[in-house]
Enzyme design. Structure first.
Site: not given
Ligand code: NAD
Length: 492
Positions: A156, A288
């Site tokens: 995002n 987020c």
């Molecule tokens: P996601 O958890 O699907 O993916 C995040 C990252 O993790 C990606 O690079 C993905 O390829 C990787 N990933 C997926 N499965 C994995 C595994 N089993 N092992 C290791 N890595 C893995 O999240 P998304 O859809 O990319 O992002 C949206 C989410 O992120 C929302 O829940 C949002 O709230 C959260 N977010 C949090 C913050 C914060 O600062 N708190 C900021 C931005 C987004």
């Protein structure tokens, strides 16, 4: 008709851009039209291991990790300056890949440059302490880098959230492997190119693309990985924490949210309405910390929703790359389908659509992942629409009668990332700031953060925090050194 050629991006390992083991590159689509914008190499488990090996070698090589911090400060400062010079190109690349309006991408890139400048000032101020102990001893602590840190980023804010943790890890003397999200790897790779142009030693920053369950897990589950900084969804965060726990390595988790915005009747309601709109429709709600649950005092609830609907309906939807666009498309067609599913379920459960709820009728937007800004009322506070992170331009709203009820509703989710309070009453503002369980509280403004302020969630929104002067602590470990000074000399 043949498609026009698109730019190619490789993995970045040991200072070189290379092919991935995943064979032919993956075509990435522009979310505004679903047309190819670039081809990116696909990494696999062997690439993850190669990147860790390069990072480990760079850590062990005298220089980056052993320097007093001034070399790292210089490189990070140069990188901040160079990124500012290239800001427009980075912003355009981010928008083409992720879809957000250009003005938001420009803000993101400037934020990254400011983060680099900020942590560059910390790199040469990493100090231990001396500790008085009994006997003829001298005791002191050293703050040492951990080794190779792994950074797993979401889609995002692709560049901003990647570098938010990479920058302090580098400032502390670690070497890094970064895995960007699968749909949005382009600016991370472009950033690695830039970093090497300004003199970052090879292997200090490596970027590996690929599927999370494959490349991400291979990175975390390797003995060379000494810390993981993860930003993303709760389920994946838990999985990473499990893998890290088995290996007894620290993690920082920045997870999701369902952040409340509380509007009291004495607030400047014009400013509040604009702030609420920005807080949920900025980045098409894919934030987020989006203010996705609106609590409005009952005396102004109906009028406030009208005001919101009118502002939401005026937002100009379009491709992010057009200067006039105020809200862009969602990142992928799959994500659009997921957000639409949430809205349809809420509707079937009795939610009232105050505005939006469907796709725009403009034929120019038909091939992109667009959804109108949506406001829902009459939603049960315990329903899925009120409890789950929708991660799109969808706001749920509730009336409240007094401050106690507002606090109860605000705290009634498993998340605790951010909260906003709109009131002119200082007592109400500060009291609620303490009573609401959130890692960040903003008063009389849309969500706001700075490289120098901590960013982290309470409850299921995360573990630890990024940003701020203490951000380097996550990337350092403390060693105690106790020196016996020898038997005391006998005096005559
Ligand atoms: P996601 O958890 O699907 O993916 C995040 C990252 O993790 C990606 O690079 C993905 O390829 C990787 N990933 C997926 N499965 C994995 C595994 N089993 N092992 C290791 N890595 C893995 O999240 P998304 O859809 O990319 O992002 C949206 C989410 O992120 C929302 O829940 C949002 O709230 C959260 N977010 C949090 C913050 C914060 O600062 N708190 C900021 C931005 C987004």
């Amino acid at each position: 008709m043949t498609e026009p050629p698109v730019a190619k991006f490789g993995l970045f390992i040991a200072g070189e851009e290379v092919e991935g083991q995943g064979g032919a590159g993956r075509r990435l689509l522009d979310p505004a039209h679903n047309r190819p914008v670039a081809e990116v190499a696909v990494g696999g488990r062997d690439d993850a291991r190669r990147a860790l090996e390069a990072a480990q070698a760079a850590f062990e090589r005298p220089g980056w990790a052993t320097d007093d911090g001034s070399l790292r400060a210089q490189v990070l400062r140069r990188l901040a300056a160079k990124l500012s010079e290239s800001a427009e190109a980075f912003a355009r690349l981010e928008t083409l890949n992720m879809g957000k309006p250009l003005r938001e991408s420009r803000g993101d890139v400037q934020y990254v440059a400011r983060t680099l400048a900020y942590v560059s000032g910390l790199a040469d101020k990493i100090e231990g302490s001396t500790i008085p102990v009994p006997g003829p001893r001298f005791d002191y602590t050293l703050q040492e880098p951990l080794g190779v840190t792994v950074h797993i980023a979401p889609w995002n804010y692709p560049l901003l959230l990647a570098i938010r943790s990479v920058a302090p890890a580098l400032a502390a003397g670690n070497t890094v492997v970064l895995k960007p999200a699968t749909p949005t790897p382009l600016t991370a790779i472009a950033f690695a190119r830039l970093a090497h142009e300004v003199g970052l030693p090879p292997g200090v920053l490596n970027v590996v693309t690929g599927a999370g369950a494959d490349v991400g897990e291979a990175l975390v589950d390797d003995p060379r990985c000494r810390q993981v900084s993860f930003t993303g969804s709760g389920p994946v965060g838990r999985r990473i924490a499990e893998l890290a726990a088995r290996r007894v390595i620290p993690v920082t988790l920045e997870l999701g949210g369902k952040s409340p915005v509380v509007v009291f009747p004495d607030a400047d309601l014009d400013r509040a309405a604009k702030g609420v709109v920005y807080g949920i429709f900025g980045n098409a709600g894919q934030m987020c910390w989006a203010g996705s649950r609106l609590l409005v005092h009952r005396s102004v609830h109906a009028a406030f929703l009208e005001r919101l609907a009118s502002l939401a309906e005026k937002l100009r939807l379009g491709p992010g790359i057009e200067e006039t666009t105020e809200m862009g498309p969602l990142v992928t067609a799959d994500h659009l389908a997921s957000v639409v599913g949430h809205v349809d379920r809420a509707r079937s459960e009795g939610a009232r659509i105050v505005t939006g709820g469907d796709r725009p009728s403009d034929p120019a937007l038909a091939s992109g992942n667009f959804l109108k800004p949506t406001v829902l009322a009459d939603v049960a506070p315990t329903s899925r629409a009120a409890q789950e992170e929708i991660f799109g331009p969808v706001l749920v709203t509730f009336p409240f009668d007094d401050a106690d009820e507002a606090v109860r509703l605000a705290n009634q989710t498993s998340y605790g990332l951010c909260a906003a309070i709109w009131t002119r009453d200082l007592g109400t503002a500060h009291t609620l700031a303490r009573r609401i369980e959130a890692g960040m509280v903003v008063v009389n403004e849309a969500p706001v953060t700075f490289p120098q302020t901590p960013f982290g969630g309470y409850k299921e929104s995360g573990l630890g925090s990024e940003q701020g002067r203490h951000s380097l602590r996550s990337y350092l470990r403390t060693k105690n050194v106790s020196v016996h000074l020898g038997a005391p000399r006998k005096t005559a």
